[in-house]
Design an enzyme around this catalytic site. Structure first.
Site, PDB file in Angstrom:
ATOM      1  N   LYS A  54       0.728  -1.237   0.000  1.00  0.00           N
ATOM      2  CA  LYS A  54       0.012  -0.026   0.140  1.00  0.00           C
ATOM      3  C   LYS A  54       0.939   1.293   0.034  1.00  0.00           C
ATOM      4  O   LYS A  54       0.262   2.251  -0.555  1.00  0.00           O
ATOM      5  CB  LYS A  54      -0.842   0.035   1.206  1.00  0.00           C
ATOM      6  CG  LYS A  54      -1.942  -1.111   1.030  1.00  0.00           C
ATOM      7  CD  LYS A  54      -2.990  -0.567  -0.026  1.00  0.00           C
ATOM      8  CE  LYS A  54      -4.048  -1.639  -0.025  1.00  0.00           C
ATOM      9  NZ  LYS A  54      -5.135  -1.377  -1.200  1.00  0.00           N
ATOM     10  N   SER A  93       1.192  -9.792  -0.798  1.00  0.00           N
ATOM     11  CA  SER A  93       0.913  -8.345  -0.759  1.00  0.00           C
ATOM     12  C   SER A  93       0.852  -7.932   0.598  1.00  0.00           C
ATOM     13  O   SER A  93       0.973  -6.299   0.689  1.00  0.00           O
ATOM     14  CB  SER A  93      -0.663  -8.276  -1.226  1.00  0.00           C
ATOM     15  OG  SER A  93      -1.327  -8.910  -0.497  1.00  0.00           O
ATOM     16  N   GLU A 120      -9.506   5.695   3.506  1.00  0.00           N
ATOM     17  CA  GLU A 120     -10.182   4.643   3.979  1.00  0.00           C
ATOM     18  C   GLU A 120      -9.560   3.438   3.963  1.00  0.00           C
ATOM     19  O   GLU A 120      -8.531   3.324   3.614  1.00  0.00           O
ATOM     20  CB  GLU A 120     -11.450   4.343   2.971  1.00  0.00           C
ATOM     21  CG  GLU A 120     -11.192   3.440   1.710  1.00  0.00           C
ATOM     22  CD  GLU A 120     -10.220   4.020   0.926  1.00  0.00           C
ATOM     23  OE1 GLU A 120      -9.610   3.147   0.385  1.00  0.00           O
ATOM     24  OE2 GLU A 120     -10.163   5.313   0.566  1.00  0.00           O
TER      25      GLU A 120
END
Length: 391
Positions: free
Chosen positions: A89, A375, A111
């Site tokens: 991210k 991830s 969010e």
């Protein structure tokens, strides 16, 4: 075939910007500033320097010996879990915070579901001196309590969302609502969803993943992988993993959705398997909806995949049959995650565990090169693993 966005913000029949007029000015300014800086050498140099010196890129491409022996093929993990903050991210939050500064914005709205995007945003805001507001469903806050503590420690204002399904979809709804009433803020979307240009922005910042895979595989003596496998909710890590291979038909691209308790149950988040064309959060895409067009509640043990839609880029890739979609249940993901823990000493995020689970569903050749994007790391999910395996 061109799989990327066109000048009107569409991926084939999907995409666009279906937004209230109150947001049109902000969206147009973002589009203009991104077009100005996406190929600007100074901007890109700064972005890459932060990725190298702060995030720790490039992330390793790890050959899994025991895993490969078990599945009788060559399996590599792209270790996005080793980034600072523990997931992919931060590749996106750094890029978008730099854009926010160019726009003169000092308040950042975000969010989060699993908490990883929230942590990456809070971390980047702390580093760049920006104020951070993170919306999170109360169900996700409960199951990702450690990440909530981390965000607050980093100075973020974590705002609970207690309506609807109380998960990621509603966190996005509330973030957009807040943005409409506070349009001097910058909304930092964490996935390849939302109105144009957000899907393009996120996919291009995340494309660093496949850019590195190409170089690293070449150093391993492989021109191309045979498969790239990634879990998918909205689709940010999948977009980054697939990006530089989209026009290479020799590489099979596989996206793995969260089936929850099964695609025939009412407890699923498998958008491609169970969804249809519709508008969600500002873009035309494929979503889970009833016959009246109302968005359906979703379920997954993995909060990062617990979302009733998919990014328009991925909807187009599905329609054009460039990406093959699988779905994996909670139980299959937990079993696959624990298998990696036991065999390689790596604790994967539950999101990533969905990608690992698809290994049992494909017949590989012994010389195939299979790259799976890990991830995120599974520290945040350790209590779920503990409960499932009675540890």
């Amino acid at each position: 075939m061109n799989y990327l966005v066109d000048e009107n913000g569409f991926y084939g029949e999907f995409g666009g910007a279906f937004i209230p007029e109150m947001l049109r000015v902000n969206i147009n300014k973002l589009k203009n500033i991104y077009n100005k800086y996406r190929n600007d050498s100074k901007f890109q140099k700064l972005y890459r320097e932060i990725l190298k010196n702060y995030v720790g890129r490039p992330t390793p491409l790890f050959f899994c010996k025991k895993y490969s022996d078990k599945y009788k093929t060559k399996i590599y993990l792209k270790r996005e879990d080793l980034n600072h903050t523990g997931s992919h991210k931060i590749n996106n939050t750094i890029g978008q915070c730099l854009l926010a500064i160019k726009l003169g914005k000092k308040n950042i709205i975000a969010e989060t579901g699993a908490g990883q995007h929230g942590i990456a945003t809070a971390t980047t805001c702390a580093m760049m001196g920006l104020k951070c507001f993170v919306f999170m469903g109360v169900i996700d806050m409960h199951r990702q309590e450690m990440n909530v503590i981390r965000m607050k420690t980093l100075g973020a204002n974590v705002i609970p969302v207690s309506f609807g399904s109380k998960t990621l979809k509603d966190a996005i709804n509330e973030a957009i609502r807040f943005w409409i009433n506070n349009n001097k803020s910058y909304y930092l979307i964490g996935s390849t969803v939302g109105p144009h240009p957000y899907p393009q922005i996120v996919s291009e910042f995340q494309s660093i993943i496949s850019e590195e895979i190409k170089i690293q595989l070449k150093n391993e003596g492989h021109l191309n992988p045979n498969y790239i496998i990634s879990c998918i909710g909205g689709g940010s890590n999948a977009a980054g993993s697939f990006y530089h291979y989209l026009n290479n038909s020799l590489v099979k691209l596989i996206a793995v959705e969260a089936a929850g308790l099964g695609i025939k149950s009412n407890k699923t988040a498998a958008t491609i398997a169970c969804g249809s064309k519709g508008i969600l959060h500002g873009s035309m895409t494929i979503i889970l909806q009833d016959k009246y067009g109302q968005v359906l509640p979703t379920y997954s043990i993995s909060p990062g995949l617990d979302y009733p839609g998919i990014g328009p880029m991925h909807a187009n890739l599905f329609m054009k049959k460039r990406v093959n979609f699988f779905n994996v249940t909670d139980k299959e993901a937990l079993q696959a995650g624990y298998e990696l823990i036991e065999s390689e000493g790596i604790i994967p995020a539950l999101e990533s565990a969905h990608a690992l689970a698809v290994l049992k569903k494909i017949s590989f050749n012994k010389n195939d090169v299979v790259v799976i994007t890990l991830s995120g790391r599974g520290d945040k999910d350790i209590n779920v693993y503990k409960k499932f395996y009675n540890l």
